[in-house]
Design an enzyme around this catalytic site. Sequence first.
Site, PDB file in Angstrom:
ATOM      1  N   SER A 292     -13.434-102.503   3.614  1.00  0.00           N
ATOM      2  CA  SER A 292     -15.003-101.820   3.362  1.00  0.00           C
ATOM      3  C   SER A 292     -14.877-101.583   1.529  1.00  0.00           C
ATOM      4  O   SER A 292     -14.330-102.252   0.909  1.00  0.00           O
ATOM      5  CB  SER A 292     -14.662-100.326   3.669  1.00  0.00           C
ATOM      6  OG  SER A 292     -14.011-100.195   3.019  1.00  0.00           O
ATOM      7  N   LYS A 293     -16.471-102.213   1.455  1.00  0.00           N
ATOM      8  CA  LYS A 293     -16.449-101.402   0.172  1.00  0.00           C
ATOM      9  C   LYS A 293     -15.729-101.156  -0.831  1.00  0.00           C
ATOM     10  O   LYS A 293     -15.064-101.105  -1.767  1.00  0.00           O
ATOM     11  CB  LYS A 293     -18.269-101.378  -0.282  1.00  0.00           C
ATOM     12  CG  LYS A 293     -19.028-102.269   0.739  1.00  0.00           C
ATOM     13  CD  LYS A 293     -20.560-101.010   0.416  1.00  0.00           C
ATOM     14  CE  LYS A 293     -21.456-103.033   1.557  1.00  0.00           C
ATOM     15  NZ  LYS A 293     -23.252-101.782   1.986  1.00  0.00           N
ATOM     16  N   ARG A 294     -14.924 -99.668  -0.289  1.00  0.00           N
ATOM     17  CA  ARG A 294     -14.624 -99.213  -1.245  1.00  0.00           C
ATOM     18  C   ARG A 294     -12.968 -99.505  -1.384  1.00  0.00           C
ATOM     19  O   ARG A 294     -12.488 -98.970  -2.615  1.00  0.00           O
ATOM     20  CB  ARG A 294     -14.675 -97.511  -0.574  1.00  0.00           C
ATOM     21  CG  ARG A 294     -15.402 -97.160  -1.059  1.00  0.00           C
ATOM     22  CD  ARG A 294     -15.924 -94.856  -0.389  1.00  0.00           C
ATOM     23  NE  ARG A 294     -16.122 -95.967   0.920  1.00  0.00           N
ATOM     24  CZ  ARG A 294     -17.550 -96.316   1.417  1.00  0.00           C
ATOM     25  NH1 ARG A 294     -18.767 -96.333   0.062  1.00  0.00           N
ATOM     26  NH2 ARG A 294     -18.001 -96.763   2.680  1.00  0.00           N
ATOM     27  N   ASP A 295     -12.307-100.262  -0.275  1.00  0.00           N
ATOM     28  CA  ASP A 295     -11.356-100.536  -0.483  1.00  0.00           C
ATOM     29  C   ASP A 295     -10.914-101.040  -1.998  1.00  0.00           C
ATOM     30  O   ASP A 295      -9.892-101.385  -2.818  1.00  0.00           O
ATOM     31  CB  ASP A 295     -10.614-102.003   0.357  1.00  0.00           C
ATOM     32  CG  ASP A 295     -10.899-100.612   1.859  1.00  0.00           C
ATOM     33  OD1 ASP A 295     -10.377-100.049   1.972  1.00  0.00           O
ATOM     34  OD2 ASP A 295     -10.886-101.585   2.815  1.00  0.00           O
ATOM     35  N   VAL A 303     -14.536-107.153  -3.728  1.00  0.00           N
ATOM     36  CA  VAL A 303     -14.602-107.155  -3.160  1.00  0.00           C
ATOM     37  C   VAL A 303     -16.513-107.659  -2.828  1.00  0.00           C
ATOM     38  O   VAL A 303     -16.923-107.875  -2.063  1.00  0.00           O
ATOM     39  CB  VAL A 303     -14.867-105.887  -1.484  1.00  0.00           C
ATOM     40  CG1 VAL A 303     -13.346-105.544  -1.334  1.00  0.00           C
ATOM     41  CG2 VAL A 303     -15.801-104.697  -2.698  1.00  0.00           C
TER      42      VAL A 303
END
Length: 542
Positions: A292-295, A303
């Site tokens: 995900s974007k947050r990873d 990312v």
Amino acid sequence: MAAVVVEGRAGVTTILAGYLRRPCAQRIHEHMSVRVRFAPSPTGPLHMGGVRTALYNYLFARKHGGQFLLRIEDTDQTRYVPGAEEYIKESLDWCGLVPDESPWKGGPDGPYRQSDRKGLYKQYADELIAKDKAYYAFDTPEELEAMRARLQAAGVAAPAYNAVTREHMKNSLTLSADEVKERHARGEQYVIRLKVPRHAEVRFEDIIRGWVVVHSANIDDKVLFKSDGMPTYHLANIVDDHLMRITHVIRGEEWLPSAPLHVLIYEAFGWERPAFAHLPLILKPDGNGKLSKRDGDRLGFPVFSLDWYDPTTKEKSSGYRERGYYPEAFINMLALLGWNPGTDQEIMSLDELTKLFDLERVHKGGAKFDPEKTKWFNQQYLRMRPDAELGSQLQAKLKASGINATLERATSAAVLLKERATFVDDMLEGAYLFTNGSPLTDNATANEELRKRWKPEVAPAIEAYIDRLASLSPFEPVMLEPAFNEVLQEKGMKVGQVMPIYRLFVAGRMQGPGMFDVSALLGKDEVVLRLKAGLDLCRSWA
Ligand code: GLU
């Protein structure tokens, strides 16, 4: 025959059975002119999954001598993010994935931005109404909510507007023709919904997943045209793919649940549909769920392709470009996230990828993203750069930190430093090759390391080495190495006892290129000066 069965409702995909590889219906015919598109919505920065979709489309088009189009899907005005479209363009430019037709370049089937095509969708919604494949629905939000509540109370887990429930709603299927006319005349708000057949099996062959079969009871009567006069994603997407003569739809797995609906829309129009290929998800490094974007920010790797500043929150998300990645390395890594050439070859240029790429070799299982491997790719590409290029980049970076170096010297240093560098910036570790004086001065880390390693019995060996160096000519690695070894022998010492001290005295750090190379680059006077300064420092501790 084994089949993948997708329960196509609200993004839920359930695979109930096996699958069949290599459907033959979608093979490329000799005279077929391949046209593919990347169709991002400008709702934020381009996630690397999006770049991979663009890449696979690009490779497929190039391989088959076809065209790669870019279409901006911005029908949902509420999700529009300023700057996102420019970001998409810049990302693709950086990666070298330049579309043959796009909003910026134009082309025979333009415009390529859906908001610029607004006017043309209504006639297609009307066409479906005329063919009895779609209908007007006048239900208010309250009525829709009441319907959901009623169904939920009756035990329906996921209430939907569908072939059964539409019978009880306010639409042109239940109201008389006169009433429909009157409502239109009054200017009452309406949407146009697809009339999904009640008992039908929807099937298509996905190039990657094989047969996908869904019963129409699992598909709801999706809105095709909204009350604000705009088409929904589904209608605009199909109309545009048709008008733009798209032959293959290559997109992310998240669109697989929508594909049966899309097949129904093609059938409703009576249009030939393109082939579908739904790419595997990109998974988190531990394989636990979608990346995900947050990873990225959580785990410390980008990312996104480029840095992105959120216009609302002002938050920054970092990109591969600004982190110092080569676009070639980024692309190479992405190509292998879901595909492989069937050999052990890992390093491939865009041209090579184009030759080797094959949609039928794309696997359907999720592809685990590996940040370390991504760095490895960059390292490989860095090593392949011409020495002079690395030299001039190092020269510029040194200059920015206040150190002047000639290009020649920076290039010689880059040759040594590139072996340990993942990014151009890493070569700045070798700044000690360009400064004058002992690298131990004001260097707490080096001093601490030296205190741990220093033994007074090393001093005579260093002194003897200094003496040897005085008469050494030329001052080259081939001369330095035997001189050092002779001193060790003479003093009865081991490399492991003296080399770390030599390294700390001259380089001020434990890692780096070979000391004979380093010394040759620094020159005799500087090496002797640093060795003496090191000895003085250690003696001052005694
Ligand atoms: N606009 C959709 C997206 O943002 C495109 C899906 C498709 O390729 O059909 O991914």
